[in-house]
Design a protein around this motif. Sequence first.
Motif, PDB file in Angstrom:
ATOM      1  N   GLU A 197       0.812  -1.216   0.000  1.00 15.95           N
ATOM      2  CA  GLU A 197       0.000   0.000   0.000  1.00 15.95           C
ATOM      3  C   GLU A 197       0.848   1.270   0.000  1.00 15.95           C
ATOM      4  OE1 GLU A 197      -3.134  -0.092  -0.404  1.00 15.95           O
ATOM      5  OE2 GLU A 197      -3.372  -2.267  -0.182  1.00 15.95           O
ATOM      6  N   TYR A 198       2.085   1.187  -0.501  1.00 15.65           N
ATOM      7  CA  TYR A 198       2.966   2.353  -0.446  1.00 15.65           C
ATOM      8  C   TYR A 198       2.429   3.527  -1.263  1.00 15.65           C
ATOM      9  CZ  TYR A 198       4.690   1.467  -5.187  1.00 15.65           C
ATOM     10  OH  TYR A 198       4.782   1.300  -6.545  1.00 15.65           O
ATOM     11  N   GLN A 199       1.639   3.235  -2.305  1.00 14.51           N
ATOM     12  CA  GLN A 199       1.083   4.323  -3.111  1.00 14.51           C
ATOM     13  C   GLN A 199       0.070   5.149  -2.336  1.00 14.51           C
ATOM     14  OE1 GLN A 199      -0.384   2.377  -6.674  1.00 14.51           O
ATOM     15  NE2 GLN A 199       1.552   2.734  -7.746  1.00 14.51           N
TER      16      GLN A 199
END
Length: 362
Positions: free
Chosen positions: A67-69
């Motif tokens: 979920e880094y975006q």
Amino acid sequence: MANTPEKEDENSLGLSSLYDPNPTPEEDLWFLAPRDEEESVSAMPWPTAAREDSLNPEIWQAAEAEEYQALLPAAEAVARLGARVQSFPAAVTERLALTSVAAILRGEGVWLGAEQIALYRALRILTDDRARDLARAAWAVRRLCTPGGGPLEGLRAFLGRTSVTDPHDIPGDERPVGPELDALSDEWAHVVQGLTNCHVLTRAAYGFAAWRTRALTPWDELLEPTVAAMLLGGGSGCGFLPMGEGRLDRHAVEAGAGGAGTRLRNFYSTVEAGAQRALMELDRLATWQDRAQEAVRDLSGRTPPALIGALLRYPILSAELVTSETGCSVAAARRNLNLFVERGLVNELTGQDRYRFWSATA
């Protein structure tokens, strides 16, 4: 009297007498759970706390990578807010706390405005039907704006549960207190501190989820675990994470809100929305502050600059609140407020001669 052989034969055949009612078919017994349901027949027929997904730190670390975006824009917005707050008086953080607390309460279905919470904190203005909600809101703002005493230092002091009987409790609301709360506090702090290899926002979201698995707060109340998460994720600047109108509501909690990835994405988006909203509010206040300082440049005394500071701190003011903030008389407060109205710096909101309130113009 002992059964006769004829009676025993009737019982063994399942026959009933003329006076026994016919048995009700099982499909008409609406209160029984269907046999083909996977859910246990012992399940309660009322809403219960959601079963949280696994709190294995490795699962959350993997979810953060996926979920880094969503994490990057949230972290960037929080960093920009921290830098922006530094150019304002320290008291402006109370305004941001009021806005966040009001947003959290709306997630519970409690509609309290930041103005109502501010007036209750300053002047104890309330109605009987709002007493408990306002007391909870005042606790949240106080915790967010007071240095030290964070949740990791002990939940008994953090929550203010110093006695078995809490005057704000409602019947049937069994919150852990005393030794039970101390044990849960130590357990919660231990698991949160174990998540050391993740971003601070992930750690805050993890603390929120871990709080709910331990039933530290009734399942339909989000204020206490969210305030704890805001402080866990806070750093420079205002010292806490801002919260916006997001997915941290009781309906998402009741539905389970998915796995760790979904929970992180919801938390990141809520923090990002809160930071963006706070940045826009600070931009508006900065423009107003420059205009106000220029407009009162010709005025002498300490009340006009103090009044500007109070208007930055509170979303709404009364003459009595100005008096408590600046130390001037009520008459001087009203005179300066009227002068600010004439110069286009504040608006009077009520249109009345009594119980009047003012706010900074947009």
